[in-house]
Scaffold this active site. Structure first.
Site, PDB file in Angstrom:
ATOM      1  N   LEU A 384       0.790  -1.227   0.000  1.00 56.84           N
ATOM      2  CA  LEU A 384       0.000   0.000   0.000  1.00 56.84           C
ATOM      3  C   LEU A 384       0.825   1.283   0.000  1.00 56.84           C
ATOM      4  O   LEU A 384       0.346   2.332   0.421  1.00 56.84           O
ATOM      5  CB  LEU A 384      -0.950   0.020   1.215  1.00 56.84           C
ATOM      6  CG  LEU A 384      -1.807  -1.225   1.446  1.00 56.84           C
ATOM      7  CD1 LEU A 384      -2.615  -1.075   2.726  1.00 56.84           C
ATOM      8  CD2 LEU A 384      -2.732  -1.479   0.281  1.00 56.84           C
ATOM      9  N   CYS A 385       2.073   1.220  -0.474  1.00 58.75           N
ATOM     10  CA  CYS A 385       2.907   2.426  -0.540  1.00 58.75           C
ATOM     11  C   CYS A 385       3.018   3.109   0.809  1.00 58.75           C
ATOM     12  O   CYS A 385       3.057   4.340   0.881  1.00 58.75           O
ATOM     13  CB  CYS A 385       2.357   3.435  -1.547  1.00 58.75           C
ATOM     14  SG  CYS A 385       2.567   2.928  -3.227  1.00 58.75           S
ATOM     15  N   ASN A 386       2.982   2.334   1.863  1.00 55.63           N
ATOM     16  CA  ASN A 386       3.057   2.954   3.182  1.00 55.63           C
ATOM     17  C   ASN A 386       3.992   2.121   4.063  1.00 55.63           C
ATOM     18  O   ASN A 386       3.548   1.393   4.950  1.00 55.63           O
ATOM     19  CB  ASN A 386       1.655   3.046   3.796  1.00 55.63           C
ATOM     20  CG  ASN A 386       1.626   4.015   4.965  1.00 55.63           C
ATOM     21  OD1 ASN A 386       2.389   3.855   5.917  1.00 55.63           O
ATOM     22  ND2 ASN A 386       0.788   5.012   4.886  1.00 55.63           N
TER      23      ASN A 386
END
Ligand code: PLP
Length: 786
Positions: A384-386
């Protein structure tokens, strides 16, 4: 309108405004919001009735664009309650570009800058640290508060920037907006990433005391269209950006290049100094339509916030309450302890979670995705790009993350996401303005249907019932049919019943000898993405020495109905190797395939598959085309196992197909032919066995398979295979191999009856036993298993 009425209104409006949502459940609004029909129509009408030119001259068309851009800029500032006297808005490609612009400018300050970012930051914020002199990742909110109290003092003469998301794109948690004011009092600049927040919630920059210095946002996440971002800058913080060195068309008033180098940056407006090159004028003008239609359809961002917040609360409490029969929870939800669903100030309409089976084992998100795909449910899974959020929610230490990386885990890849019994990513369901209660209910039913094990009882925390079958004694097995797939992912070719077929360590001969590759990327195409490959029917013609490929349906505009290539690898057929320097990528493995040069071959294939592609021949004896990465753990040392999506030999049994079809038919479904499973060998019991004596899934417990000569009993085996492991299945099973159409079965039933370890299994992978270099197979041969 109360909540229920508003929901009913959205349900209705969605039918006409979002026709692409027909039959789909879209729960990925944090990734992309959808655009409405009204928006595209309003934009189209505007474009068709007005002449817009590049805003660089005095022409009417040019002036019209200039004025529109000015108007939209102001409109947008007002949308965020930003007083144009105090703020300016810079158009950028996306939120990331806005972040980068700030970082690129700050790094030009003489002693660089200090950079602090919050754990919940999106990857795009994290990357800024590479440009900073010093940086720090704040693991907790209280660390930020503590730092403000203590260290802020030491920052006085240094340039500092604190960046954080207004809402985490991972779990929707909303972070305190009050930090901006506190940081300012310490002389530290703030960058607020409002990309996730704004998709379902308003942001007001009305109060100058609390407003961040820099705010970035993605406009497509609010309106669905256009693909644009914006950077809103406080004018009193503009000094920090003005050390930026690059200039280009649009940002300078005068440039001297000969004899002396001098330039004057535009100075009338702040944004003029940063919008390099031609503005995306049509996109900017589209914002006019976006703003007005969004308000027409949904009302205020506040209304959207209430609606989505309500839905998220429902989804959260429902997911939380799902329990297996043995009372174990189905979902592990990654809610921040500081946030509360239903409270818009601490939580946005996003739910991040993972699923467990009744025994507490994690379910692979790949499996969830596959089933969601079948049911037309759109969710996001993975990292999730986190990175910080994931690391902290999943309790991953840096060494584990690096180890997972070495085990082949990559952002966006299709690798296993449960490593050493621990999840490495999560599922994210996010709601948007046009989400409704029905979406929430559909999703809950989906999770219940496939992942809630109601049969598990407190004293019975065993594995899924089917896979733990008692070890059966299987008698009188024989080979029912043999199939090779001459062109990878295309239709199979049945080996004639009276033919002895050779099998080598790499598999049956002529199996996956060819593949079709994308002309741009050179990656081998797969039926999963190009279902129409099932319509391509290869056949081996040994009399003529040719491979024929025909298409099962008429091809429009086709000049030929089939293509042929020699079975011999005649070098004259191929492009010279100098022209094919890019290696072909067969499921993650680089192999140097030879590409056929005849343009009619590629136009034949390209017209059928609707993608630019070419036929290629894999190198002789290439083992890479057959191996499955996860079989590496199945441990057969002699196999050079590498990344590819096929095993040497795939084997299924008629009994298992029958058992599955019984289940499908019991629920009113249509039986699936054995060809769906794309096996090389189908093994069967004699047809005359009395009912009830069939042994489905006996193959699960086989460790070897020996093939004896037909008719002669006690003779030495013709081939002995080791069983490498069970075959993991995906939604490619939903492609009808005869018509290339997608259907739900047999994957849906399989997922309910044949899942263990969070994966769906059917059939087994075989490889020739140790020391054997070849063997022989024929339809009717007796099969002995152990
Ligand atoms: C989507 C998102 C980004 C990245 O936005 P782009 O427009 O793709 O650059 C950054 N931060 C958050 C919180 C996001 O949700």
């Amino acid at each position: 309108m109360d909540a229920a009425q508003y929901n009913a209104y959205i349900e209705q409006m969605r039918q006409t405004e979002y026709p692409m949502l027909k039959d789909a459940t879209y729960l990925d609004h944090a990734g992309t919001t959808l655009y409405s029909k009204s928006l595209l129509e309003a934009f189209s009408a505007d474009m068709m009735s007005n002449l817009y030119g590049n805003p660089h001259s005095a022409s009417q068309a040019s002036q019209r664009s200039t004025h529109q851009v000015q108007d939209v800029r102001l409109q947008l500032l007002r949308y965020f309650d930003a007083n144009p006297d105090d703020f300016d808005l810079i158009f950028v490609a996306n939120a990331t570009a806005g972040i980068k612009l700030v970082a690129d400018a700050l790094r030009e300050h003489e002693s660089g800058f200090w950079y602090g970012y919050h754990r919940d930051a999106h990857t795009s914020l994290v990357g800024v640290r590479e440009l900073a002199k010093e940086h720090r990742c704040f693991a907790e909110d209280k660390d930020v508060e503590e730092w403000i109290r203590q260290n802020g003092q030491t920052m006085h003469n240094r340039l500092g920037l604190l960046a954080y998301p207004a809402q985490s794109n991972m779990n929707g948690r909303r972070l305190p907006l009050g930090w901006c004011e506190k940081m300012r009092s310490q002389g530290v600049l703030t960058l607020l990433d409002a990309a996730a927040l704004l998709s379902t919630s308003p942001l007001s920059l009305a109060n100058l005391d609390t407003a961040p210095d820099f705010t970035v946002l993605s406009l497509y996440k609010i309106f669905g269209f256009p693909d644009l971002g914006a950077l809103i800058v406080r004018k009193d913080a503009a000094w920090a950006l003005q050390k930026r060195r690059y200039f280009g068309g649009g940002t300078v008033d005068m440039v001297v290049s000969l004899k002396e180098q001098w330039h004057a940056v535009k100075s009338a407006h702040l944004h003029e100094q940063f919008e390099d090159g031609t503005l995306p004028i049509h996109s900017i003008i589209a914002l006019k339509s976006a703003l007005s239609t969004h308000t027409d359809l949904f009302g205020t961002l506040n209304r959207i916030s209430e609606h989505t917040s309500h839905l998220a609360e429902r989804l959260y409490t429902s997911l939380l309450s799902l329990r297996h029969g043995n009372d174990e929870p189905v979902c592990q939800i990654y809610k921040d302890p500081l946030s509360t669903y239903g409270d818009g100030s601490t939580q946005g309409p996003v739910i991040a979670f993972n699923l467990r089976d009744a025994r507490g084992q994690w379910i692979s998100n790949l499996e969830v995705e596959k089933l969601a795909h079948v049911r037309n449910i759109n969710i996001r899974t993975g990292g999730l790009c986190n990175p910080g959020g994931i690391q902290s929610a999943l309790h991953l230490s840096p060494w584990q993350m690096k180890q997972n990386f070495s085990s082949g885990q990559r952002c966006g890849s299709e690798n296993d996401d449960v490593i050493n019994g621990q999840p490495t990513g999560m599922i994210r369901a996010s709601l948007g303005a046009m989400s409704t209660l029905k979406d929430v209910e559909t999703f809950i039913s989906f999770i219940t249907e496939f992942f809630l094990d109601s049969k598990s009882s407190p004293n019975n925390r065993t594995d899924s019932p089917v896979l733990m079958a008692e070890v059966p004694i299987v008698e009188q097995l024989h080979i029912e049919s043999l199939t090779v797939y001459p062109v990878k992912s295309c239709a199979g070719w049945q080996i004639p019943p009276d033919t002895s077929w050779e099998v080598r360590p790499q598999g049956l001969i002529w199996d996956r000898e060819w593949c079709i590759i994308h002309s741009g990327t050179s990656a081998a195409l797969s039926q999963k993405k190009y279902p129409r490959m099932a319509l391509l029917r290869p056949s081996l013609d040994f009399a003529a020495g040719l491979l024929h490929i025909t298409c099962a349906v008429p091809i429009k505009g086709a000049t030929c109905t089939e293509i042929t290539v020699p079975l011999s690898a005649d070098p004259r057929c191929f492009l010279p190797s100098s022209k094919t320097s890019t290696p072909t990528n067969v499921c993650g493995d680089n192999v140097s395939a030879k590409i056929y040069s005849d343009p009619s071959i590629s136009s034949f294939l390209s017209s059928i598959l609707d993608v630019p592609c070419q036929l290629a021949r894999l190198p002789a004896n290439s083992t890479s085309r057959h191996m499955k990465p996860h079989l590496r753990t199945a441990g057969s040392e002699k196999m050079p196992l590498s990344f590819s999506n096929e095993s040497p030999v795939l084997c299924i049994t008629r009994m298992s197909v029958n058992a599955l079809n019984k289940e499908i038919k019991a629920k009113g479904g249509i039986a699936t032919p054995a060809s769906t499973f794309r096996a090389n060998i189908v093994i069967s019991q004699p047809l005359h066995l009395p009912p009830g004596t069939e042994l489905p899934h006996a193959e699960d417990s086989w460790s070897s398979v020996s093939i004896a000569k037909r008719d002669t009993e006690a003779e030495a085996a013709e081939a002995t295979f080791d069983v490498l492991g069970k075959c993991r299945r995906c939604h490619m099973l939903c492609i009808d191999q005869r018509t290339a159409e997608k259907r739900q079965e047999p994957f849906v039933t399989l997922a309910k009856t044949r899942r263990s370890e969070g994966k769906v299994w059917f059939g087994v992978h075989l490889a020739l036993g140790k020391g054997q270099t070849r063997g022989w197979l024929r339809v009717g041969d007796a099969v002995v298993t152990s």
